[in-house]
Design a protein around this motif. Sequence first.
Motif, PDB file in Angstrom:
ATOM      1  N   THR A 177      34.699  53.103  52.013  1.00 37.08           N
ATOM      2  CA  THR A 177      34.248  54.463  52.313  1.00 37.08           C
ATOM      3  C   THR A 177      32.732  54.580  52.366  1.00 37.08           C
ATOM      4  N   LEU A 178      32.026  53.449  52.313  1.00 36.27           N
ATOM      5  CA  LEU A 178      30.572  53.455  52.405  1.00 36.27           C
ATOM      6  C   LEU A 178      30.127  52.944  53.771  1.00 36.27           C
ATOM      7  N   GLY A 179      28.881  53.245  54.138  1.00 30.67           N
ATOM      8  CA  GLY A 179      28.418  53.045  55.503  1.00 30.67           C
ATOM      9  C   GLY A 179      27.795  51.702  55.797  1.00 30.67           C
ATOM     10  N   TRP A 180      28.143  50.660  55.064  1.00 27.56           N
ATOM     11  CA  TRP A 180      27.646  49.323  55.328  1.00 27.56           C
ATOM     12  C   TRP A 180      28.745  48.314  55.017  1.00 27.56           C
ATOM     13  N   GLU A 181      28.637  47.137  55.657  1.00 27.19           N
ATOM     14  CA  GLU A 181      29.607  46.078  55.404  1.00 27.19           C
ATOM     15  C   GLU A 181      29.478  45.609  53.963  1.00 27.19           C
ATOM     16  N   ARG A 182      30.601  45.366  53.341  1.00 27.29           N
ATOM     17  CA  ARG A 182      30.601  44.941  51.948  1.00 27.29           C
ATOM     18  C   ARG A 182      31.424  43.677  51.779  1.00 27.29           C
ATOM     19  N   GLN A 183      31.039  42.910  50.768  1.00 33.84           N
ATOM     20  CA  GLN A 183      31.766  41.718  50.369  1.00 33.84           C
ATOM     21  C   GLN A 183      31.874  41.724  48.857  1.00 33.84           C
ATOM     22  N   ASP A 184      33.068  41.450  48.342  1.00 40.38           N
ATOM     23  CA  ASP A 184      33.240  41.512  46.895  1.00 40.38           C
ATOM     24  C   ASP A 184      34.417  40.648  46.488  1.00 40.38           C
ATOM     25  N   VAL A 185      34.463  40.330  45.209  1.00 38.65           N
ATOM     26  CA  VAL A 185      35.622  39.673  44.608  1.00 38.65           C
ATOM     27  C   VAL A 185      36.388  40.740  43.848  1.00 38.65           C
ATOM     28  N   ILE A 186      37.637  40.990  44.250  1.00 38.56           N
ATOM     29  CA  ILE A 186      38.423  42.056  43.640  1.00 38.56           C
ATOM     30  C   ILE A 186      39.796  41.532  43.236  1.00 38.56           C
ATOM     31  N   GLU A 187      40.485  42.304  42.399  1.00 40.73           N
ATOM     32  CA  GLU A 187      41.862  41.984  42.040  1.00 40.73           C
ATOM     33  C   GLU A 187      42.792  42.422  43.167  1.00 40.73           C
ATOM     34  N   LEU A 188      43.719  41.532  43.516  1.00 33.73           N
ATOM     35  CA  LEU A 188      44.686  41.778  44.588  1.00 33.73           C
ATOM     36  C   LEU A 188      46.041  42.125  43.988  1.00 33.73           C
ATOM     37  N   PRO A 189      46.938  42.686  44.797  1.00 31.99           N
ATOM     38  CA  PRO A 189      48.315  42.881  44.315  1.00 31.99           C
ATOM     39  C   PRO A 189      48.938  41.539  43.914  1.00 31.99           C
ATOM     40  N   LYS A 190      49.867  41.571  42.985  1.00 31.60           N
ATOM     41  CA  LYS A 190      50.386  40.343  42.386  1.00 31.60           C
ATOM     42  C   LYS A 190      51.139  39.457  43.365  1.00 31.60           C
ATOM     43  N   CYS A 191      51.552  40.021  44.505  1.00 30.09           N
ATOM     44  CA  CYS A 191      52.293  39.210  45.463  1.00 30.09           C
ATOM     45  C   CYS A 191      51.392  38.314  46.316  1.00 30.09           C
ATOM     46  N   CYS A 192      50.071  38.469  46.196  1.00 26.20           N
ATOM     47  CA  CYS A 192      49.139  37.696  47.012  1.00 26.20           C
ATOM     48  C   CYS A 192      48.903  36.310  46.421  1.00 26.20           C
ATOM     49  N   ASP A 193      48.640  35.350  47.304  1.00 29.05           N
ATOM     50  CA  ASP A 193      48.270  34.005  46.866  1.00 29.05           C
ATOM     51  C   ASP A 193      46.770  33.957  46.604  1.00 29.05           C
ATOM     52  N   SER A 194      46.369  33.116  45.651  1.00 26.05           N
ATOM     53  CA  SER A 194      44.954  33.017  45.328  1.00 26.05           C
ATOM     54  C   SER A 194      44.683  31.726  44.585  1.00 26.05           C
ATOM     55  N   THR A 195      43.424  31.291  44.653  1.00 20.45           N
ATOM     56  CA  THR A 195      43.018  30.101  43.898  1.00 20.45           C
ATOM     57  C   THR A 195      42.640  30.429  42.465  1.00 20.45           C
ATOM     58  N   GLN A 196      42.568  31.744  42.126  1.00 23.14           N
ATOM     59  CA  GLN A 196      42.210  32.129  40.762  1.00 23.14           C
ATOM     60  C   GLN A 196      42.923  33.416  40.389  1.00 23.14           C
ATOM     61  N   THR A 197      43.308  33.491  39.136  1.00 27.80           N
ATOM     62  CA  THR A 197      43.928  34.696  38.591  1.00 27.80           C
ATOM     63  C   THR A 197      42.990  35.313  37.569  1.00 27.80           C
ATOM     64  N   SER A 198      42.905  36.649  37.583  1.00 23.64           N
ATOM     65  CA  SER A 198      42.035  37.333  36.630  1.00 23.64           C
ATOM     66  C   SER A 198      42.626  37.293  35.232  1.00 23.64           C
ATOM     67  N   GLU A 199      41.814  37.654  34.239  1.00 24.66           N
ATOM     68  CA  GLU A 199      42.292  37.715  32.867  1.00 24.66           C
ATOM     69  C   GLU A 199      43.450  38.679  32.728  1.00 24.66           C
ATOM     70  N   ALA A 200      43.477  39.719  33.575  1.00 22.71           N
ATOM     71  CA  ALA A 200      44.556  40.710  33.526  1.00 22.71           C
ATOM     72  C   ALA A 200      45.822  40.241  34.239  1.00 22.71           C
ATOM     73  N   GLY A 201      45.783  39.051  34.862  1.00 28.67           N
ATOM     74  CA  GLY A 201      46.977  38.503  35.485  1.00 28.67           C
ATOM     75  C   GLY A 201      47.112  38.779  36.972  1.00 28.67           C
ATOM     76  N   PHE A 202      46.063  39.302  37.611  1.00 32.04           N
ATOM     77  CA  PHE A 202      46.118  39.599  39.043  1.00 32.04           C
ATOM     78  C   PHE A 202      45.393  38.517  39.835  1.00 32.04           C
ATOM     79  N   PRO A 203      45.889  38.190  41.024  1.00 35.81           N
ATOM     80  CA  PRO A 203      45.167  37.244  41.879  1.00 35.81           C
ATOM     81  C   PRO A 203      43.799  37.818  42.252  1.00 35.81           C
ATOM     82  N   LEU A 204      42.791  36.983  42.296  1.00 39.69           N
ATOM     83  CA  LEU A 204      41.472  37.398  42.757  1.00 39.69           C
ATOM     84  C   LEU A 204      41.303  37.015  44.216  1.00 39.69           C
ATOM     85  N   GLY A 205      40.628  37.880  44.955  1.00 40.27           N
ATOM     86  CA  GLY A 205      40.394  37.616  46.364  1.00 40.27           C
ATOM     87  C   GLY A 205      38.972  37.932  46.768  1.00 40.27           C
ATOM     88  N   LEU A 206      38.422  37.110  47.652  1.00 44.06           N
ATOM     89  CA  LEU A 206      37.122  37.385  48.253  1.00 44.06           C
ATOM     90  C   LEU A 206      37.373  38.210  49.502  1.00 44.06           C
TER      91      LEU A 206
END
Length: 571
Positions: A177-206
Amino acid sequence: MEMLERLKRMENVDGLPKVAVRTPKEFFDRVKINSKDLPKWVGELYFELHRGTYTTHGYNKWANRRSEFMLHDAEFLYSLGLIQKSLVYPSQELDRLWKLVLLNQFHDVLPGTSIGLVYKDTTEMYSDVLSSLEKLIETGLTDMVDKIGDNPPAQKKRRTGDHDTTVQNNNFVVFNTLGWERQDVIELPKCCDSTQTSEAGFPLGLVKANPLGFTTYKVTELTDKVSITMEKELVKLENKFLIATFSQNGSLLSLIYKESNHEAIEPGKQGNRFVLFEDIPFFWDAWDVMEYHMEKRKDILGTASSFKILETGPMRVSFEVSYTISKDSSIKQTILLNCISPQILFDTKVDWHENRKILKVEFPLNIRSPQATYSIQFGNIQRPTRANTTWDIAKFEVCAHHWADLSEYGFGVSLLNNSKYGYGVAENVMRLSLLRAPKAPDAEADMGQHSFKYALLPHNGNIYSSHIIRAGYNLNVPLRIHKTTSAVDVSYFSVDSPNIIIETIKKAEDSNNLVVRLWESFGGRGEVKFSSIYPVQRVFRANLLEDQKEELLWKGGVKITYTPYQIITLI
């Protein structure tokens, strides 16, 4: 009404000055006619009192800021739905929620200086606002994302070479919702594949996100990684931007910015130090913090009661420390660094039960500058870092919104936050006020659990070239990810100048027209082109009341002239 009645009765009372009631316009018109050579003041009219209001009742301030940004997000989402005829714009509900937020911005509510019963009401109101907005946004995304492809301007499929990568039923879209391109590492829904899982148990995604639009989430190969290592009793976090060395109690011992090889922390000092100050003003507990409170400090030192590494990369690393403030209060903090940013995040939880104390965090920086820069509404302001005059001395505690920055030529450090307003920069030491414990008019002010975030962001250049203003918004407006069955990569609105921020997109109050509000953020003047993928028919420059003034030419966009820190409204 009582005051107006008194004025009426005193109009012609012998011995009293003659009093007349006039509108502000009438008053200033008379001043213009009858006055000359009036003094002119340039800059901040700093109020040398009531500095405690920047911090008192911290939850209220957190909820206010969160509500404002969620209203911003909801207005933008439903504006898109209005244009594409996929959502009904919830004017009445947004109006109700805005009025609750504005009611709680009344003096003395938002400053934290009301009686305790008021904050029982505001807690319920903010709970209503935040839950209602969350429901609005999630419902709107659910109803809209699968219909985006039905609108031709918004349908853009991802392609890799010649291969169509239209998403399937288990894919997701990122909403920015902001006016510039963004890049971040966020928690994904649990059904997603990822190379890392957060401490809370969610896949992390770039994730990468288009400005003011949607981006289909796609697994991205990591080219940069972040690491956490233990060296004796020290914790070292490292990515391509920096090396940060912490003690196991969370103190920041060293912060080396790799590009310039600049040490950001003053040698021999420690950053991220929590300090407790005695906070007993002459009068008005909830309102005031006095200068002399700095003379009675207690450093929260010693070994952490617990230390634990939580995440080990390659996308994000983090560790957790816990320690006591006193026999009644404690802190638990998670310190995080991801692989794509030089920003160190401090996710902080405090159990607070103090009596007339103020808690601050401080960073002694390896920087010398006579001025620090602070974020304010629709702009920024510079204030002195040295106590040369009584006016300078009075600014030991000042107000800021998203960030404060201390920079010298070529290098600086910003301290960002998601809910705090009280800052102080004394020479090279930057402080952020976190919590207070006044006992009047509310004896229970701020007692209990608190959760907030602040971040340290070293940078080369100045706040403009390093996009510190954007970083402040990013911390306060997290990206959203939502399930979709459509493939979409779209940015609905854009500007071609980095100093122009698209602040608000909403439906007009008196029509179904769209209102776009922008502002100039660097303090410059020039011309900017505002564009949209939609086929705009007419565009007007307007005032804040949405009164149309000058019609502008739309030709693949509209060119707008601007002046320093100007707020611009288009309809």
